[in-house]
Every structure is written in C-alpha cells, then in structure tokens.
Design a protein around this motif. Sequence first.
Motif, PDB file in Angstrom:
ATOM      1  N   GLN A  75      -1.835   9.851  -2.309  1.00 19.37           N
ATOM      2  CA  GLN A  75      -2.613   9.340  -1.178  1.00 19.37           C
ATOM      3  C   GLN A  75      -2.541  10.336  -0.008  1.00 19.37           C
ATOM      4  O   GLN A  75      -3.554  10.643   0.635  1.00 19.37           O
ATOM      5  CB  GLN A  75      -2.073   7.977  -0.728  1.00 19.37           C
ATOM      6  CG  GLN A  75      -1.947   6.920  -1.813  1.00 19.37           C
ATOM      7  CD  GLN A  75      -3.284   6.311  -2.210  1.00 19.37           C
ATOM      8  OE1 GLN A  75      -4.300   6.517  -1.561  1.00 19.37           O
ATOM      9  NE2 GLN A  75      -3.284   5.532  -3.282  1.00 19.37           N
ATOM     10  N   SER A  79      -5.532  12.768   1.775  1.00 18.99           N
ATOM     11  CA  SER A  79      -5.761  12.728   3.221  1.00 18.99           C
ATOM     12  C   SER A  79      -5.613  14.121   3.836  1.00 18.99           C
ATOM     13  O   SER A  79      -6.427  14.535   4.666  1.00 18.99           O
ATOM     14  CB  SER A  79      -4.782  11.758   3.892  1.00 18.99           C
ATOM     15  OG  SER A  79      -5.014  10.436   3.476  1.00 18.99           O
ATOM     16  N   ILE A 220      -9.543   6.770  -1.785  1.00 20.30           N
ATOM     17  CA  ILE A 220      -8.117   7.039  -1.874  1.00 20.30           C
ATOM     18  C   ILE A 220      -7.691   7.837  -0.646  1.00 20.30           C
ATOM     19  O   ILE A 220      -8.455   8.647  -0.129  1.00 20.30           O
ATOM     20  CB  ILE A 220      -7.771   7.802  -3.171  1.00 20.30           C
ATOM     21  CG1 ILE A 220      -6.263   7.985  -3.313  1.00 20.30           C
ATOM     22  CG2 ILE A 220      -8.489   9.133  -3.236  1.00 20.30           C
ATOM     23  CD1 ILE A 220      -5.847   8.572  -4.659  1.00 20.30           C
ATOM     24  N   TRP A 225      -4.948   3.249   1.881  1.00 21.20           N
ATOM     25  CA  TRP A 225      -3.763   2.600   1.303  1.00 21.20           C
ATOM     26  C   TRP A 225      -3.203   1.555   2.275  1.00 21.20           C
ATOM     27  O   TRP A 225      -2.860   0.442   1.864  1.00 21.20           O
ATOM     28  CB  TRP A 225      -2.711   3.655   0.978  1.00 21.20           C
ATOM     29  CG  TRP A 225      -1.489   3.111   0.291  1.00 21.20           C
ATOM     30  CD1 TRP A 225      -1.349   2.849  -1.039  1.00 21.20           C
ATOM     31  CD2 TRP A 225      -0.243   2.754   0.909  1.00 21.20           C
ATOM     32  NE1 TRP A 225      -0.081   2.361  -1.293  1.00 21.20           N
ATOM     33  CE2 TRP A 225       0.614   2.293  -0.113  1.00 21.20           C
ATOM     34  CE3 TRP A 225       0.236   2.787   2.212  1.00 21.20           C
ATOM     35  CZ2 TRP A 225       1.910   1.867   0.132  1.00 21.20           C
ATOM     36  CZ3 TRP A 225       1.528   2.365   2.465  1.00 21.20           C
ATOM     37  CH2 TRP A 225       2.356   1.913   1.439  1.00 21.20           C
TER      38      TRP A 225
END
Length: 269
Positions: A75, A79, A220, A225
């Motif tokens: 995750q 990012s 994602i 998250w």
Amino acid sequence: MNKELLKKIFLPLIVLVIIIQVWSGVAAFISGFPTPSDTFVYAFGGTTSSGDEIKGALSDPFYVENQDDKGIFWQLVESLKRVFAGFALAVIVGVPIGLMVGMSKNIHYALDPFIQILKPVSPLAWLPLLLFAFKDIDNTAISTIFVTSIWPIIINTSLGVKNVSEDYLNVAKVLRFTSLEKVFKIILPVAVPYIFAGMRLSLGIAWLVIVAAEMLTGGIGIGFWIWDEYNNLAYHNIIIGIIIVGLVGFILDIFMGKIADYFDYRKKV
C-alpha cells in the motif's frame, strides 16, 4: 552522552507518555474508541483486552492475496510511486517557471495573480475535475499532486533568483554571458538552496495530498487502506494508518532536508 542529546531523547518520551495518557482518557470517555494497548495488538498481533485473537496489520506487511488485497508495505509502495511521480513533474515544470518569474518582471506581473489564486486551492477541489478528465486512479492522483505541490517550487525558485546580488549580474554583463550562461553560472548557484527548500515543502504537500486523493479515488494505497478500514469499522487500524503516514512523512522530510543542506552553500561557509 551530552546533555543536549539526553534532552532530545527524554523530552519526546515524556510527551509520548502524556499523549498515551490522554489517548487512554479519550478511549475511556468514548465507548468503542481504540485504546493504546489494543491498537498495539492490532498492529503487531496478539490478544486484545476483550480476548480476541488478532493477527496484526504489521505482522505480515508483505502479503499479497490478490490485486486489491495486499499488505501495508505494498500500500505504501503504491502511494510513494504516485507521490514521486507527481513531485517529479512539479519539479520539472516548476523550476523553469520559477526561474522565468524571478528573472522577468513582465512574466512575474503576468503569472503572479494566478499563482496566488491557485496556490490555496484544496486538492479536494481539483479531484472531481481531474478524475473526470483522466478517468484513471493513478493519473488522477499524480495530476492532483502535481497541481497542488508545484506552487512552493515556483515561489521559492523565483525568490532565490531575486536574491541574486546585482553585483553578480553586473559581472555577467561585463563578461557578456548569454542568457543560459547567466542562469547556470550566476543564478542557479545562488538559487539552488531556495529551490531545494521549495522542493522540501512540495514533497510534504505531495504526501499530504496523496492520502486524501486515494480516499476518494479508491484502488490501492495507504489513503484508500485507511478509508477501507473505516468502512470495515476497524478503527484501531485507522490509528495505525495515521501513525504510519506521519512516520513516512517525517522520513521524507528528513531525506529532503539532508539533500537541501548538502546543496546549501550557506551552510558550508
């Protein structure tokens, strides 16, 4: 161990203890609010105060169940990929614009009103329009980061140019430097510390923006998250996500700060 180092270690620890006590008080006051001890269990696994056995979000950060169900490491990687892509675009576009704004009064007069108007616009205001334009999660997130993080680079670069001494510019005239020679031999060496200060601010904004962007675009990423954990009523994991976002932002700031210091001639004198 000197006294200054002891202060840097123990004073933050005292503040941490106070934060945990306040956090515990809030959890006691608000029914269902995550406690510090249970949040630790949700992070690393174990048994909660209610007797539930928890695996822990950080106990296996590298797992890959499917394309949409991955560990927290992946995750963060997604990012960071978006953050650095948007940040790199902001640097590539922002530095030349900043140089032009700083070197030319006419360009400054032409662009400054729009810079001042667009600079405070929230990333949340850009997201719907960019999502409509790109219809793609990654491109929307990257373009949102670019649009919202470019301004510190432009402003600081132009400020660096304006801090070039007139004496240096006069020398460039005497030596009959071309415009490019003036930029690379006179202006950039002086402006570089300001440029990197702007890049440091820009990277901080980029990391700030990505969380909000991913919450709204889905897919994602650490922002999605956190939002997904909210939808799953996993409030302990929200706090874990907040702490992780803060730590990564802190590391990025230190990283950019070290680079900025390396290129800052004022700290080498």
